[in-house]
Design a protein around this motif. Sequence first.
Motif, PDB file in Angstrom:
ATOM      1  N   VAL A   8       0.857  -1.182   0.000  1.00  0.00           N
ATOM      2  CA  VAL A   8       0.000   0.000   0.000  1.00  0.00           C
ATOM      3  C   VAL A   8       0.893   1.231   0.000  1.00  0.00           C
ATOM      4  O   VAL A   8       1.771   1.368   0.865  1.00  0.00           O
ATOM      5  CB  VAL A   8      -0.935   0.025   1.226  1.00  0.00           C
ATOM      6  N   ALA A   9       0.676   2.127  -0.957  1.00  0.00           N
ATOM      7  CA  ALA A   9       1.472   3.350  -1.030  1.00  0.00           C
ATOM      8  C   ALA A   9       1.185   4.230   0.177  1.00  0.00           C
ATOM      9  O   ALA A   9       0.045   4.320   0.649  1.00  0.00           O
ATOM     10  CB  ALA A   9       1.153   4.103  -2.321  1.00  0.00           C
ATOM     11  N   ASP A  10       2.238   4.876   0.679  1.00  0.00           N
ATOM     12  CA  ASP A  10       2.106   5.767   1.831  1.00  0.00           C
ATOM     13  C   ASP A  10       3.062   6.940   1.637  1.00  0.00           C
ATOM     14  O   ASP A  10       4.200   6.734   1.208  1.00  0.00           O
ATOM     15  CB  ASP A  10       2.448   5.015   3.118  1.00  0.00           C
ATOM     16  N   ASP A  14       6.043   3.383   2.163  1.00  0.00           N
ATOM     17  CA  ASP A  14       5.125   2.398   1.594  1.00  0.00           C
ATOM     18  C   ASP A  14       5.062   1.173   2.496  1.00  0.00           C
ATOM     19  O   ASP A  14       6.080   0.680   2.976  1.00  0.00           O
ATOM     20  CB  ASP A  14       5.587   1.994   0.190  1.00  0.00           C
ATOM     21  N   SER A  59      -1.769  -1.236  -4.025  1.00  0.00           N
ATOM     22  CA  SER A  59      -2.696  -0.115  -4.041  1.00  0.00           C
ATOM     23  C   SER A  59      -1.930   1.191  -3.913  1.00  0.00           C
ATOM     24  O   SER A  59      -1.058   1.332  -3.053  1.00  0.00           O
ATOM     25  CB  SER A  59      -3.703  -0.244  -2.887  1.00  0.00           C
ATOM     26  N   GLY A  60      -2.250   2.143  -4.797  1.00  0.00           N
ATOM     27  CA  GLY A  60      -1.637   3.463  -4.718  1.00  0.00           C
ATOM     28  C   GLY A  60      -0.488   3.634  -5.688  1.00  0.00           C
ATOM     29  O   GLY A  60      -0.106   2.707  -6.410  1.00  0.00           O
ATOM     30  N   ALA A  61       0.087   4.837  -5.683  1.00  0.00           N
ATOM     31  CA  ALA A  61       1.139   5.195  -6.644  1.00  0.00           C
ATOM     32  C   ALA A  61       2.478   4.616  -6.209  1.00  0.00           C
ATOM     33  O   ALA A  61       3.365   5.332  -5.733  1.00  0.00           O
ATOM     34  CB  ALA A  61       1.221   6.708  -6.769  1.00  0.00           C
ATOM     35  N   THR A  91      -4.650  -1.466  -7.942  1.00  0.00           N
ATOM     36  CA  THR A  91      -5.642  -0.396  -7.840  1.00  0.00           C
ATOM     37  C   THR A  91      -4.956   0.939  -7.583  1.00  0.00           C
ATOM     38  O   THR A  91      -3.802   1.003  -7.148  1.00  0.00           O
ATOM     39  CB  THR A  91      -6.643  -0.670  -6.692  1.00  0.00           C
ATOM     40  N   ASP A  92      -5.691   2.020  -7.865  1.00  0.00           N
ATOM     41  CA  ASP A  92      -5.281   3.386  -7.498  1.00  0.00           C
ATOM     42  C   ASP A  92      -3.912   3.773  -8.057  1.00  0.00           C
ATOM     43  O   ASP A  92      -3.085   4.368  -7.352  1.00  0.00           O
ATOM     44  CB  ASP A  92      -5.296   3.568  -5.980  1.00  0.00           C
ATOM     45  N   ALA A  94      -1.399   1.782  -9.158  1.00  0.00           N
ATOM     46  CA  ALA A  94      -0.285   0.879  -8.852  1.00  0.00           C
ATOM     47  C   ALA A  94       0.285   0.256 -10.116  1.00  0.00           C
ATOM     48  O   ALA A  94      -0.374   0.181 -11.156  1.00  0.00           O
ATOM     49  CB  ALA A  94      -0.755  -0.218  -7.905  1.00  0.00           C
ATOM     50  N   CYS A 123      -3.558   1.651 -13.910  1.00  0.00           N
ATOM     51  CA  CYS A 123      -2.575   0.689 -13.392  1.00  0.00           C
ATOM     52  C   CYS A 123      -1.899  -0.033 -14.553  1.00  0.00           C
ATOM     53  O   CYS A 123      -2.460  -0.142 -15.649  1.00  0.00           O
ATOM     54  CB  CYS A 123      -3.245  -0.326 -12.471  1.00  0.00           C
TER      55      CYS A 123
END
Length: 228
Positions: A8-10, A14, A59-61, A91-92, A94, A123
Amino acid sequence: MSTRIEVVADPVRDRCLLTTDHLSPRQLPGAAGVVRVALVAAGALLLAGDDVRIEIAVSGAVRLEIVETAGTVAYGMRGGSARWDIDIRLTDGASLQWYAEPFVVAADADVTRTTTVRLAAGCTAHLRESLVLGRQGETGGVLRTATRAWLGEDLLLAEDLDLSPDTRTGWAVLGTNRCLDTVTTLGFRLPDDPQTLQLEGPGSIARRLVHEQHQSTLNHPASASYAR
Protein backbone atom coordinates in the motif's frame (compact mmCIF):
# COMPACT_ATOMS: atom_id res chain seq x y z
CA MET A 1 -3.04 -20.94 2.49
CA SER A 2 -1.32 -18.62 0.02
CA THR A 3 1.92 -16.78 -0.42
CA ARG A 4 0.76 -13.17 -0.27
CA ILE A 5 2.40 -9.85 -1.08
CA GLU A 6 0.35 -6.79 -0.16
CA VAL A 7 1.71 -3.30 -0.80
CA VAL A 8 0.00 0.00 0.00
CA ALA A 9 1.47 3.35 -1.03
CA ASP A 10 2.11 5.77 1.83
CA PRO A 11 3.50 9.33 1.72
CA VAL A 12 5.95 8.54 4.52
CA ARG A 13 6.83 4.90 3.87
CA ASP A 14 5.12 2.40 1.59
CA ARG A 15 3.63 -0.46 3.60
CA CYS A 16 4.45 -4.06 2.70
CA LEU A 17 2.78 -7.10 4.28
CA LEU A 18 4.27 -10.50 3.40
CA THR A 19 2.83 -13.96 4.08
CA THR A 20 4.80 -17.20 3.57
CA ASP A 21 3.43 -20.48 2.30
CA HIS A 22 5.17 -22.59 -0.39
CA LEU A 23 7.19 -19.47 -1.22
CA SER A 24 8.76 -17.04 1.22
CA PRO A 25 8.60 -13.37 0.12
CA ARG A 26 11.38 -11.15 1.47
CA GLN A 27 11.61 -7.40 1.06
CA LEU A 28 14.72 -5.98 -0.61
CA PRO A 29 16.08 -2.42 -0.62
CA GLY A 30 14.35 -0.23 -3.18
CA ALA A 31 14.27 3.34 -4.44
CA ALA A 32 11.59 5.81 -3.45
CA GLY A 33 8.22 4.77 -4.84
CA VAL A 34 9.45 1.22 -5.54
CA VAL A 35 8.96 -1.84 -3.34
CA ARG A 36 11.18 -4.81 -4.26
CA VAL A 37 10.31 -8.30 -3.01
CA ALA A 38 12.26 -11.54 -3.56
CA LEU A 39 10.48 -14.88 -3.80
CA VAL A 40 12.38 -17.78 -2.21
CA ALA A 41 11.18 -21.39 -2.16
CA ALA A 42 10.30 -22.42 1.40
CA GLY A 43 10.79 -26.11 0.52
CA ALA A 44 11.17 -28.47 -2.42
CA LEU A 45 9.07 -27.38 -5.41
CA LEU A 46 7.22 -28.47 -7.48
CA LEU A 47 6.08 -31.96 -6.41
CA ALA A 48 2.97 -34.08 -6.92
CA GLY A 49 0.12 -32.77 -4.81
CA ASP A 50 1.56 -29.24 -4.46
CA ASP A 51 -1.04 -26.48 -4.71
CA VAL A 52 0.92 -23.24 -4.94
CA ARG A 53 -1.08 -20.01 -4.77
CA ILE A 54 0.49 -16.57 -4.98
CA GLU A 55 -1.65 -13.51 -4.22
CA ILE A 56 -0.44 -10.00 -5.02
CA ALA A 57 -2.33 -6.83 -4.11
CA VAL A 58 -0.88 -3.36 -4.76
CA SER A 59 -2.70 -0.11 -4.04
CA GLY A 60 -1.64 3.46 -4.72
CA ALA A 61 1.14 5.20 -6.64
CA VAL A 62 3.84 2.62 -6.01
CA ARG A 63 5.63 0.05 -8.18
CA LEU A 64 6.11 -3.47 -6.92
CA GLU A 65 9.08 -5.32 -8.41
CA ILE A 66 9.17 -9.07 -7.80
CA VAL A 67 12.52 -10.83 -8.04
CA GLU A 68 12.83 -14.60 -8.28
CA THR A 69 16.08 -15.92 -6.82
CA ALA A 70 15.98 -19.14 -8.87
CA GLY A 71 13.91 -20.97 -11.43
CA THR A 72 11.30 -23.60 -10.55
CA VAL A 73 11.39 -27.25 -11.61
CA ALA A 74 8.21 -29.34 -11.69
CA TYR A 75 9.59 -32.83 -11.02
CA GLY A 76 8.25 -36.18 -12.28
CA MET A 77 4.96 -36.90 -10.49
CA ARG A 78 4.34 -40.64 -11.09
CA GLY A 79 0.71 -40.14 -12.07
CA GLY A 80 0.11 -37.20 -9.71
CA SER A 81 -0.30 -33.53 -10.59
CA ALA A 82 0.29 -30.04 -9.20
CA ARG A 83 -1.09 -26.50 -9.52
CA TRP A 84 0.53 -23.07 -9.66
CA ASP A 85 -2.00 -20.22 -9.45
CA ILE A 86 -1.23 -16.49 -9.45
CA ASP A 87 -3.81 -13.83 -8.55
CA ILE A 88 -2.86 -10.15 -9.09
CA ARG A 89 -4.92 -7.06 -8.17
CA LEU A 90 -3.71 -3.52 -8.86
CA THR A 91 -5.64 -0.40 -7.84
CA ASP A 92 -5.28 3.39 -7.50
CA GLY A 93 -2.41 3.85 -9.96
CA ALA A 94 -0.29 0.88 -8.85
CA SER A 95 2.14 -0.95 -11.13
CA LEU A 96 3.80 -4.35 -11.10
CA GLN A 97 7.00 -5.60 -12.71
CA TRP A 98 7.66 -9.34 -12.48
CA TYR A 99 10.30 -10.92 -14.69
CA ALA A 100 10.09 -14.57 -13.65
CA GLU A 101 12.92 -17.08 -13.85
CA PRO A 102 12.39 -20.23 -16.00
CA PHE A 103 9.59 -22.61 -15.04
CA VAL A 104 10.81 -26.08 -16.06
CA VAL A 105 8.40 -28.99 -16.53
CA ALA A 106 10.43 -32.20 -16.20
CA ALA A 107 9.51 -35.56 -17.72
CA ASP A 108 6.40 -37.15 -16.14
CA ALA A 109 5.29 -33.87 -14.52
CA ASP A 110 1.65 -32.75 -14.85
CA VAL A 111 1.06 -29.09 -14.04
CA THR A 112 -1.83 -26.66 -14.35
CA ARG A 113 -0.72 -23.03 -14.17
CA THR A 114 -3.10 -20.04 -14.09
CA THR A 115 -2.55 -16.29 -13.99
CA THR A 116 -5.39 -13.88 -13.18
CA VAL A 117 -4.80 -10.12 -13.31
CA ARG A 118 -7.27 -7.39 -12.39
CA LEU A 119 -6.23 -3.78 -13.01
CA ALA A 120 -8.08 -0.60 -12.20
CA ALA A 121 -7.81 2.24 -14.71
CA GLY A 122 -4.36 3.84 -14.63
CA CYS A 123 -2.57 0.69 -13.39
CA THR A 124 0.04 -1.26 -15.34
CA ALA A 125 1.65 -4.70 -15.24
CA HIS A 126 4.83 -5.89 -16.98
CA LEU A 127 5.21 -9.66 -16.72
CA ARG A 128 7.62 -12.23 -18.10
CA GLU A 129 6.87 -15.97 -18.15
CA SER A 130 9.53 -18.42 -19.38
CA LEU A 131 8.22 -21.96 -19.81
CA VAL A 132 10.71 -24.75 -20.49
CA LEU A 133 9.42 -28.19 -21.46
CA GLY A 134 11.86 -30.74 -20.08
CA ARG A 135 15.32 -30.59 -18.59
CA GLN A 136 18.31 -31.19 -20.84
CA GLY A 137 17.68 -34.31 -22.93
CA GLU A 138 14.07 -34.75 -21.71
CA THR A 139 10.80 -34.51 -23.59
CA GLY A 140 9.08 -32.80 -20.69
CA GLY A 141 5.73 -33.49 -19.11
CA VAL A 142 2.24 -31.97 -19.31
CA LEU A 143 1.65 -28.25 -18.83
CA ARG A 144 -1.65 -26.44 -19.23
CA THR A 145 -1.78 -22.68 -18.76
CA ALA A 146 -4.63 -20.17 -18.57
CA THR A 147 -4.27 -16.40 -18.45
CA ARG A 148 -7.06 -13.89 -17.82
CA ALA A 149 -6.64 -10.13 -17.43
CA TRP A 150 -9.24 -7.42 -16.85
CA LEU A 151 -8.88 -3.65 -17.08
CA GLY A 152 -11.76 -2.36 -15.03
CA GLU A 153 -14.76 -4.38 -16.16
CA ASP A 154 -13.32 -5.11 -19.61
CA LEU A 155 -11.66 -8.41 -20.41
CA LEU A 156 -8.24 -7.45 -21.80
CA LEU A 157 -6.66 -10.89 -22.36
CA ALA A 158 -7.86 -14.48 -22.38
CA GLU A 159 -5.43 -17.21 -23.42
CA ASP A 160 -5.39 -20.97 -22.84
CA LEU A 161 -2.45 -23.13 -23.89
CA ASP A 162 -2.30 -26.92 -23.85
CA LEU A 163 1.40 -27.74 -23.83
CA SER A 164 0.97 -31.49 -23.49
CA PRO A 165 3.55 -33.57 -25.40
CA ASP A 166 1.03 -34.64 -28.04
CA THR A 167 -0.18 -31.11 -28.84
CA ARG A 168 2.75 -28.75 -28.39
CA THR A 169 4.78 -30.11 -31.31
CA GLY A 170 2.25 -28.72 -33.80
CA TRP A 171 3.60 -25.97 -36.06
CA ALA A 172 1.18 -23.44 -34.53
CA VAL A 173 2.41 -24.12 -30.97
CA LEU A 174 6.08 -24.99 -30.33
CA GLY A 175 7.11 -27.12 -33.30
CA THR A 176 10.61 -28.42 -32.57
CA ASN A 177 11.24 -25.84 -29.84
CA ARG A 178 11.05 -26.58 -26.11
CA CYS A 179 10.96 -23.07 -24.61
CA LEU A 180 8.16 -20.51 -24.72
CA ASP A 181 9.35 -17.10 -23.51
CA THR A 182 6.67 -14.41 -23.17
CA VAL A 183 6.58 -10.79 -22.05
CA THR A 184 3.08 -9.45 -21.45
CA THR A 185 2.22 -5.81 -20.76
CA LEU A 186 -1.18 -4.77 -19.46
CA GLY A 187 -2.33 -1.17 -19.19
CA PHE A 188 0.25 -0.03 -21.76
CA ARG A 189 1.73 -1.25 -25.04
CA LEU A 190 5.19 -2.24 -26.13
CA PRO A 191 6.59 -0.59 -29.28
CA ASP A 192 5.32 -2.08 -32.55
CA ASP A 193 7.41 -5.01 -33.71
CA PRO A 194 6.75 -7.94 -36.10
CA GLN A 195 7.07 -10.36 -33.16
CA THR A 196 4.79 -8.39 -30.84
CA LEU A 197 1.03 -8.88 -30.71
CA GLN A 198 -0.88 -5.73 -29.80
CA LEU A 199 -4.06 -6.47 -27.87
CA GLU A 200 -7.32 -4.76 -28.74
CA GLY A 201 -7.07 -2.84 -25.48
CA PRO A 202 -3.90 -1.33 -23.95
CA GLY A 203 -1.56 -4.29 -23.77
CA SER A 204 0.96 -6.37 -25.73
CA ILE A 205 2.39 -9.87 -25.95
CA ALA A 206 5.97 -10.37 -27.13
CA ARG A 207 6.87 -14.02 -27.57
CA ARG A 208 9.90 -16.05 -28.57
CA LEU A 209 10.03 -19.77 -29.38
CA VAL A 210 13.54 -21.12 -28.78
CA HIS A 211 15.21 -24.43 -28.08
CA GLU A 212 17.27 -23.09 -25.15
CA GLN A 213 15.91 -20.39 -22.87
CA HIS A 214 19.08 -18.31 -23.02
CA GLN A 215 18.57 -17.93 -26.77
CA SER A 216 15.57 -15.66 -26.23
CA THR A 217 16.06 -12.04 -27.26
CA LEU A 218 13.45 -10.64 -24.88
CA ASN A 219 15.12 -8.01 -22.71
CA HIS A 220 14.80 -7.24 -19.04
CA PRO A 221 12.98 -3.92 -18.46
CA ALA A 222 16.15 -2.51 -16.88
CA SER A 223 17.59 -2.38 -20.40
CA ALA A 224 14.46 -1.03 -22.04
CA SER A 225 11.96 1.73 -21.45
CA TYR A 226 9.36 0.88 -18.84
CA ALA A 227 5.97 2.54 -18.54
CA ARG A 228 4.85 2.95 -14.99
